[in-house]
Scaffold this motif. Structure first.
Motif, PDB file in Angstrom:
ATOM      1  N   GLY A  19       8.080  -1.551  -3.689  1.00 13.00           N
ATOM      2  CA  GLY A  19       6.814  -1.688  -4.399  1.00 13.00           C
ATOM      3  C   GLY A  19       5.653  -1.063  -3.654  1.00 13.00           C
ATOM      4  N   SER A  20       4.461  -1.263  -4.208  1.00  9.19           N
ATOM      5  CA  SER A  20       3.254  -0.648  -3.649  1.00  9.19           C
ATOM      6  C   SER A  20       2.134  -1.682  -3.517  1.00  9.19           C
ATOM      7  CB  SER A  20       2.768   0.495  -4.555  1.00  9.19           C
ATOM      8  OG  SER A  20       3.720   1.515  -4.658  1.00  9.19           O
ATOM      9  N   LEU A  21       1.265  -1.431  -2.557  1.00 11.58           N
ATOM     10  CA  LEU A  21       0.030  -2.196  -2.391  1.00 11.58           C
ATOM     11  C   LEU A  21      -1.057  -1.252  -1.931  1.00 11.58           C
ATOM     12  CD1 LEU A  21       1.122  -5.464  -0.498  1.00 11.58           C
ATOM     13  CD2 LEU A  21       0.246  -5.331  -2.838  1.00 11.58           C
ATOM     14  N   ARG A  22      -2.291  -1.606  -2.233  1.00  6.54           N
ATOM     15  CA  ARG A  22      -3.426  -0.815  -1.755  1.00  6.54           C
ATOM     16  C   ARG A  22      -4.378  -1.748  -1.010  1.00  6.54           C
ATOM     17  NH1 ARG A  22      -8.672   1.623  -4.383  1.00  6.54           N
ATOM     18  NH2 ARG A  22      -8.874   3.613  -3.299  1.00  6.54           N
ATOM     19  N   VAL A  34       0.512  -8.743   4.635  1.00  9.31           N
ATOM     20  CA  VAL A  34       1.378  -7.987   3.730  1.00  9.31           C
ATOM     21  C   VAL A  34       2.801  -8.466   3.972  1.00  9.31           C
ATOM     22  CG1 VAL A  34       2.335  -5.729   3.173  1.00  9.31           C
ATOM     23  CG2 VAL A  34      -0.119  -5.973   3.603  1.00  9.31           C
ATOM     24  N   THR A  35       3.443  -8.944   2.922  1.00 12.39           N
ATOM     25  CA  THR A  35       4.814  -9.426   3.018  1.00 12.39           C
ATOM     26  C   THR A  35       5.673  -8.683   2.009  1.00 12.39           C
ATOM     27  OG1 THR A  35       4.037 -11.628   3.660  1.00 12.39           O
ATOM     28  CG2 THR A  35       6.320 -11.437   2.907  1.00 12.39           C
ATOM     29  N   VAL A  36       6.737  -8.066   2.511  1.00 14.68           N
ATOM     30  CA  VAL A  36       7.644  -7.304   1.654  1.00 14.68           C
ATOM     31  C   VAL A  36       8.992  -8.014   1.646  1.00 14.68           C
ATOM     32  CG1 VAL A  36       8.667  -5.056   1.177  1.00 14.68           C
ATOM     33  CG2 VAL A  36       6.430  -5.197   2.317  1.00 14.68           C
ATOM     34  N   MET A  71      -0.069   2.050   0.100  1.00 17.67           N
ATOM     35  CA  MET A  71       1.259   1.858   0.678  1.00 17.67           C
ATOM     36  C   MET A  71       2.281   1.877  -0.441  1.00 17.67           C
ATOM     37  SD  MET A  71       0.408  -1.120   3.487  1.00 17.67           S
ATOM     38  CE  MET A  71       0.064  -2.350   2.231  1.00 17.67           C
ATOM     39  N   ASN A  72       3.147   2.879  -0.401  1.00 19.61           N
ATOM     40  CA  ASN A  72       4.210   3.017  -1.396  1.00 19.61           C
ATOM     41  C   ASN A  72       5.573   2.864  -0.731  1.00 19.61           C
ATOM     42  OD1 ASN A  72       2.234   3.645  -3.351  1.00 19.61           O
ATOM     43  ND2 ASN A  72       2.358   5.830  -2.887  1.00 19.61           N
ATOM     44  N   SER A  73       6.585   2.655  -1.553  1.00 13.24           N
ATOM     45  CA  SER A  73       7.961   2.515  -1.050  1.00 13.24           C
ATOM     46  C   SER A  73       8.022   1.528   0.108  1.00 13.24           C
ATOM     47  CB  SER A  73       8.506   3.885  -0.615  1.00 13.24           C
ATOM     48  OG  SER A  73       8.465   4.808  -1.682  1.00 13.24           O
ATOM     49  N   ARG A 118       5.010   7.776   3.104  1.00 13.97           N
ATOM     50  CA  ARG A 118       4.963   6.575   2.261  1.00 13.97           C
ATOM     51  C   ARG A 118       3.548   6.019   2.121  1.00 13.97           C
ATOM     52  NH1 ARG A 118       7.429   2.061   3.831  1.00 13.97           N
ATOM     53  NH2 ARG A 118       7.233   2.491   6.066  1.00 13.97           N
ATOM     54  N   PHE A 119       2.765   6.100   3.185  1.00 17.74           N
ATOM     55  CA  PHE A 119       1.408   5.552   3.199  1.00 17.74           C
ATOM     56  C   PHE A 119       0.395   6.690   3.164  1.00 17.74           C
ATOM     57  CE2 PHE A 119       2.307   1.304   5.622  1.00 17.74           C
ATOM     58  CZ  PHE A 119       3.317   1.021   4.710  1.00 17.74           C
ATOM     59  N   THR A 120      -0.751   6.413   2.553  1.00 18.62           N
ATOM     60  CA  THR A 120      -1.842   7.384   2.509  1.00 18.62           C
ATOM     61  C   THR A 120      -3.151   6.685   2.853  1.00 18.62           C
ATOM     62  OG1 THR A 120      -0.731   8.651   0.759  1.00 18.62           O
ATOM     63  CG2 THR A 120      -3.078   9.060   1.102  1.00 18.62           C
ATOM     64  N   ILE A 121      -3.834   7.201   3.861  1.00 23.09           N
ATOM     65  CA  ILE A 121      -5.137   6.668   4.229  1.00 23.09           C
ATOM     66  C   ILE A 121      -6.221   7.563   3.657  1.00 23.09           C
ATOM     67  CG2 ILE A 121      -5.254   7.921   6.427  1.00 23.09           C
ATOM     68  CD1 ILE A 121      -6.636   5.454   7.638  1.00 23.09           C
TER      69      ILE A 121
END
Length: 123
Positions: free
Chosen positions: A16-19, A119-121, A85-87, A69-72
């Motif tokens: 999943g993803s979070l921002r 953040v919990t995955v 934050m993806n994948s 996977r992540f983009t700042i």
């Protein structure tokens, strides 16, 4: 002099993803300015580690574990920094902290930290 407030953490399944967002506020805008900004994370039993950083001109650095996977990104006008934050993987589970390098009169005078966002995955 500079306060950072993070938001956007939570619980997500693997893949999943979070921002995450971080808002910076300055008590004395004529004295202090914000230089580099970044995201760090700390998992239980581990040291705090750099996830990604970005300069005022947009130069970016990622840790190897999040590349691709992540983009700042940042909005200098709003004093905001974001982390898309993806994948997501279970090993990304940690408290994520926003960091900003502070300038006083154009000289580095220290840094500020946010309070952190969990953040919990789940697998």
């Amino acid at each position: 002099q500079v306060q950072l407030v993070e938001s956007g953490g939570g619980l997500v399944q693997a893949g999943g993803s979070l921002r995450l967002s971080c808002a910076a506020s300055r008590a004395s805008r004529n004295i202090f300015s914000i230089n580099d900004m970044g995201w760090y994370r700390q998992a239980p039993g581990n040291q705090r580690e750099l996830v990604a950083s970005i300069t005022t001109r947009g130069r970016i650095n990622y840790s190897d574990s999040v590349k691709g996977r992540f983009t700042i990104s940042r909005d200098n006008a709003k004093n905001m920094v974001y982390l898309q934050m993806n994948s997501l993987k279970p090993e990304d589970t940690a408290v994520y902290y926003c960091n900003a390098e502070i300038l006083r009169g154009g000289v580095v005078s220290g840094s500020s930290w946010g309070q952190g966002t969990q953040v919990t995955v789940s697998s």
